[in-house]
Design an enzyme around this catalytic site. Structure first.
Site, short mmCIF file in Angstrom:
data_model
loop_
_atom_site.label_atom_id
_atom_site.label_comp_id
_atom_site.label_asym_id
_atom_site.label_seq_id
_atom_site.Cartn_x
_atom_site.Cartn_y
_atom_site.Cartn_z
N SER A 142 0.87 -1.17 0.00
CA SER A 142 0.00 0.00 0.00
C SER A 142 0.91 1.22 0.00
CB SER A 142 -0.89 0.02 1.25
OG SER A 142 -1.48 1.30 1.44
N TYR A 155 -1.12 -0.84 10.30
CA TYR A 155 -1.28 -1.11 8.87
C TYR A 155 -0.04 -0.73 8.08
CZ TYR A 155 -3.42 -1.04 4.20
OH TYR A 155 -3.72 -1.26 2.88
N LYS A 159 2.43 -3.25 5.91
CA LYS A 159 2.65 -3.06 4.48
C LYS A 159 4.10 -2.67 4.18
CE LYS A 159 -1.48 -4.13 3.11
NZ LYS A 159 -1.70 -5.35 2.30
N THR A 190 -13.07 -0.06 -3.32
CA THR A 190 -13.47 -1.39 -2.86
C THR A 190 -14.86 -1.30 -2.22
OG1 THR A 190 -12.41 -1.02 -0.72
CG2 THR A 190 -11.08 -2.05 -2.45
#
Length: 249
Positions: A142, A155, A159, A190
């Site tokens: 990401s 997160y 990543k 998404t």
């Protein structure tokens, strides 16, 4: 690497990036095994069979990999499975939970590594093709790996680990004829983002230099397909973000 006639694994295949990639690979003639923790609402796609798999469970992944390679040689893996909960290190409810941090790293980084390693073992046992190539693995990072925002400590760390894994994995697996690349998407439309509403999506789109919109899952799938078929791209992290550089929040 020819997609047609090969077996392929796509993790996180029940929705979003994974579903789009599974569809694209099946349309190109691959026999696709879609791994996901919940396949209840997975789309019905010709050429795609689903397996309920926890990517952090070594035994479950090993069994699913063997099943994926039953029909034709396994040569393609695209790791899309991941989670993205947010929490500040020091927030209104106290200190960031160590257990929550570990869970994100376990799914996003260790899960990616588990599938990569066990699939690579199976791919390495196949007959080599042109130039000694046997297969290709695409992981998903990401842009948060480079510009993690407030609340993205877990997160972004997970990543960032996927980014750091890319080159040593490519070097480790070179002797087996396996390429490894990573895609680092920006903001993709998404199902989760669709649920946030039109105004929030419009605000997110406005921050993208060009084109001023969210990326589409099928654009990720097209990039994954390109990287699979381009035999000289190896050990690379490719940003797909419309030149977006994330602000702190």
């Amino acid at each position: 690497m020819h997609i047609e006639g090969s077996s392929a694994i796509v993790t996180g295949a029940a929705s979003g990036l994974g579903a789009a990639t599974a569809a694209a690979l099946a349309a190109a003639g691959a026999h696709v095994s879609g791994f996901d923790l919940d396949i209840t609402h997975a789309p019905s796609l010709s050429g795609v069979s689903y397996q309920q798999v926890d990517v952090t469970d070594d035994a479950a992944v090993r069994l699913a990999v063997e099943r994926a390679a039953e029909r034709t040689p396994l040569r393609i893996v695209v790791n899309c499975a991941g989670i993205a909960p947010g929490s500040r290190i020091l927030g209104r409810h106290g200190v960031h939970s160590t257990a929550d941090f570990a869970r994100v790293v376990t799914v996003n980084l260790i899960g990616t590594f588990t599938v990569l390693a066990l699939a690579a073992e199976r791919i390495a046992a196949t007959e080599p093709l042109t130039d000694g190539q046997r297969g290709v693995i695409i992981n998903t990072a990401s842009i948060a790996a480079f510009e993690g925002q407030i609340g993205q400590a877990a997160y972004a760390s997970s990543k960032g680990g996927v980014v750091g894994l890319t080159l040593p994995a490519a070097r480790d697996l070179a002797q087996h004829g396996i390429r490894v690349n990573t895609i680092a998407p920006g903001i993709v439309e998404t199902p989760m983002l669709v649920g946030l509403g039109d105004q929030i999506r419009a605000n997110l789109s406005a921050g993208v230099p060009f084109p001023k919109r969210l990326a589409l899952p099928r654009e990720y799938a097209r990039l994954a397909t390109f990287l699979i078929e381009h035999d000289y791209i190896n050990g690379e992290v490719v940003r797909m973000d419309g030149a977006l550089r994330m602000a702190p929040r």
